[in-house]
Enzyme design. Structure first.
Site, short mmCIF file in Angstrom:
data_model
loop_
_atom_site.label_atom_id
_atom_site.label_comp_id
_atom_site.label_asym_id
_atom_site.label_seq_id
_atom_site.Cartn_x
_atom_site.Cartn_y
_atom_site.Cartn_z
N PRO A 146 0.85 -1.19 0.00
CG PRO A 146 -0.44 -1.43 1.91
CD PRO A 146 0.84 -1.88 1.30
CG ASP B 214 -5.44 4.46 0.04
OD1 ASP B 214 -6.46 4.13 -0.58
OD2 ASP B 214 -5.44 4.77 1.25
CG ASN C 169 -7.24 8.67 0.81
OD1 ASN C 169 -7.85 9.14 1.74
ND2 ASN C 169 -6.04 8.13 0.95
NE ARG D 161 -1.12 -3.83 5.09
CZ ARG D 161 -0.99 -3.52 6.37
NH1 ARG D 161 -1.98 -3.79 7.22
NH2 ARG D 161 0.11 -2.96 6.82
CG ASP E 210 4.18 -1.17 6.47
OD1 ASP E 210 3.13 -1.70 6.04
OD2 ASP E 210 4.43 -1.03 7.69
NE ARG F 47 7.59 -0.39 13.94
CZ ARG F 47 6.51 0.26 13.48
NH1 ARG F 47 6.60 1.03 12.41
NH2 ARG F 47 5.34 0.13 14.06
CD GLU G 78 -4.79 -2.00 10.63
OE1 GLU G 78 -3.77 -1.54 10.07
OE2 GLU G 78 -5.27 -1.53 11.67
CG ASP G 79 -1.16 -5.31 10.57
OD1 ASP G 79 -1.92 -4.98 9.65
OD2 ASP G 79 0.07 -5.12 10.57
NE ARG H 129 8.59 8.58 6.77
CZ ARG H 129 7.42 8.41 6.13
NH1 ARG H 129 7.14 7.23 5.58
NH2 ARG H 129 6.55 9.39 6.03
#
Length: 508
Positions: free
Chosen positions: A15, A47, A74, A82, A98, A132, A183-184, A212
């Site tokens: 995406p 998107d 969008n 996805r 990603d 992360r 949602e994952d 980021r």
């Protein structure tokens, strides 16, 4: 191409929304893949970008036959792109990426080979985190047949995995397209339960996952506690639908208690947030603890997390803050006791302990029973660490600076009780000793060019903390012998001159 269908082996679904220059590292990594272009494809789903992303992707697809672009209005969330990507994918397997992450050069080739070797519906490839966290214990070793029962598979709930496309279609596994959190988790948890075989590839870092500094990731937006924890309850519903009350359900529920609830109510993470937001999170979490979790869920946590859970269930926000202020000062104190290099092999012995500020994290010992010393009043049973003392361990971790890859080293370790200086009799702290072996001929499958750092990773009573060890080595090329990097010392008097300059500047 796969022999039976003449279709790509792998489809990478990406995406993309207003990606700008951040997408270039992913694109470059896809063009470097060792898997030939005819054997994989990348499906970018734009998107509704309002910048130059759509044009950049169209130009990329025009130049490379194995790259395709689908443009959609969008949706504002990664789920629909996805799903559109899966609908347009032709590969035997699908990998969700990603737009600002990237792949190691051999990632797709190795993931596909491991999937075929194990006839896996899902393959979880080792990840490196950049700003992360990523799973650690899961990637300690390869796991050809990982299950929710026999491994820490539940620690890996992002969608960045390889899925057999026919498996997703057979079970109609898709992302919920409404705008929602976790949602994952809904997607991956259901897939784990339905998978006939899930494999974990740990001997090669496949995927680099980044947060980021500009917080530009699609889902990196402020969290509304009420909505977030309503979505979490939906994920718990999936777990409950596939399990009976008992140890497995408790183990799985524990993942969300630990990662999505306790972790937000501890240490620096709590202290940096507004007080009213913390109170909302504590209220939502307390409700879930009381309404959804059996006693065995919190009982399986280390004592620090048990204490936080108890305070949360009792709506004691002041107690949470007091404990957080103490925990925010907890660090690993680590040192190298000795080291030697013989050819390509480094052997290092280190010792470490936990301390809050200048004071070691103490344990009281009485009649063979250990209890952790915390600055809040909770049930003494919550503080008991007797069984967990044997679980505490010191690992030595090697990290390649340039790529962020991390590897647990083979280690022999022991732990001893040492009295806390100045404390009452019977108060001790744990001092850990470990000897590790780093073979530069084999680590990272021989890809050793670059700078290697060493860390002491101490796991004890609810903490897993890293402390840098003052050893750095550099390999000039893959297969080259390691050379120790000696930190240069400041010129005589330089440090004092710099201090005087700083004082003058601060005094202006």
């Amino acid at each position: 191409m796969t022999a039976s269908t003449n279709a790509p082996k792998v489809s990478v679904v990406v995406p993309a929304y207003n990606s700008g220059p951040h997408i270039e590292r992913l694109i470059a990594s896809l063009l470097r893949q060792s898997l030939p272009p005819g054997e994989f494809e990348a499906v970018f789903v734009d998107d509704g970008s309002t910048d130059s992303t759509g044009t950049r992707l169209d130009e990329l697809a025009a130049a490379h036959e194995h790259i395709r672009v689908v443009h959609i209005p969008n949706s504002g969330w990664p789920s629909r792109p996805r799903n559109v990507g899966v609908a347009n994918a032709r590969g035997e397997y699908v990998f969700f990426s990603d737009d600002d992450d990237w792949f190691a050069d051999e990632a797709l080739e190795r993931l596909y080979a491991y999937a075929k070797e194990n006839d896996a519906d899902i393959v979880v490839g080792k990840m490196a985190g950049h700003n992360r966290s990523v799973p650690r214990e899961l990637f300690r070793k390869d796991r050809p047949d990982a299950t929710l029962q026999n491994s820490p598979l539940i620690d890996s709930l992002t969608s960045h995995k390889l899925f057999r496309r026919s498996f997703l279609n057979e079970h109609e596994i898709r992302f919920v397209e409404e705008r929602r959190r976790l949602e994952d988790h809904l997607f991956v948890v259901r897939a784990f339960f339905l998978s006939k075989r899930t494999s974990v590839l740990s001997n090669y870092v496949c995927y680099h996952h980044i947060r980021r500094e500009d917080a530009g990731n699609v889902t990196a937006q402020a969290m509304d506690p009420a909505g977030y924890y309503a979505n979490l309850r939906d994920v718990l519903d999936v777990v409950d639908a596939h399990t009976e009350p008992g140890p497995l359900r408790d183990k799985l529920h524990r993942r969300w208690l630990r990662n999505e609830m306790v972790s937000r109510l501890r240490g620096k993470r709590l202290l940096k947030e507004p007080a009213d937001w913390v109170a909302q999170v504590a209220r939502e979490c307390g409700g879930i603890v009381r309404e959804r979790f059996a006693p065995g869920v919190a009982a399986g946590l280390p004592p620090l997390q048990r204490a936080i859970t108890a305070l949360t269930a009792e709506d004691r926000v002041d107690g949470l803050r007091e404990l957080a202020e103490w925990e925010a000062k907890v660090r690993v104190r680590a040192k190298v006791d000795e080291h030697r290099v013989e050819g390509m092999v480094l052997t290092v012995t280190a010792s470490a302990h936990l301390a809050s500020g200048d004071e070691p994290v103490g344990l009281t010992v009485s009649d063979g029973r250990y209890q952790i010393v915390l600055p809040v009043d909770v049930d003494p049973d919550v503080l008991d660490v007797t069984k967990r003392r044997a679980m505490a361990r010191l690992d030595i971790v090697a990290r390649r600076k340039e790529g962020g890859e991390e590897f647990f080293l083979p280690v022999e370790c022991r732990v001893e009780d040492v009295p806390v200086p100045g404390a009452e009799p019977g108060v001790v702290h744990l001092v850990h000793h470990a000897t590790a072996r780093l073979d530069f001929a084999t680590i990272n499958s021989g890809r050793t060019e670059g700078t290697w750092l060493l860390k002491a990773r101490l796991t004890e009573n609810g903490w897993t903390e890293d402390g840098r060890l003052p050893l750095t080595f550099r390999c000039a090329a893959d297969g080259a012998a390691p050379v120790q990097v000696v930190a240069s010392k400041p010129a005589p008097g330089l440090r004092s001159r710099l201090r005087r300059v700083a004082k003058r500047l601060l005094g202006r």
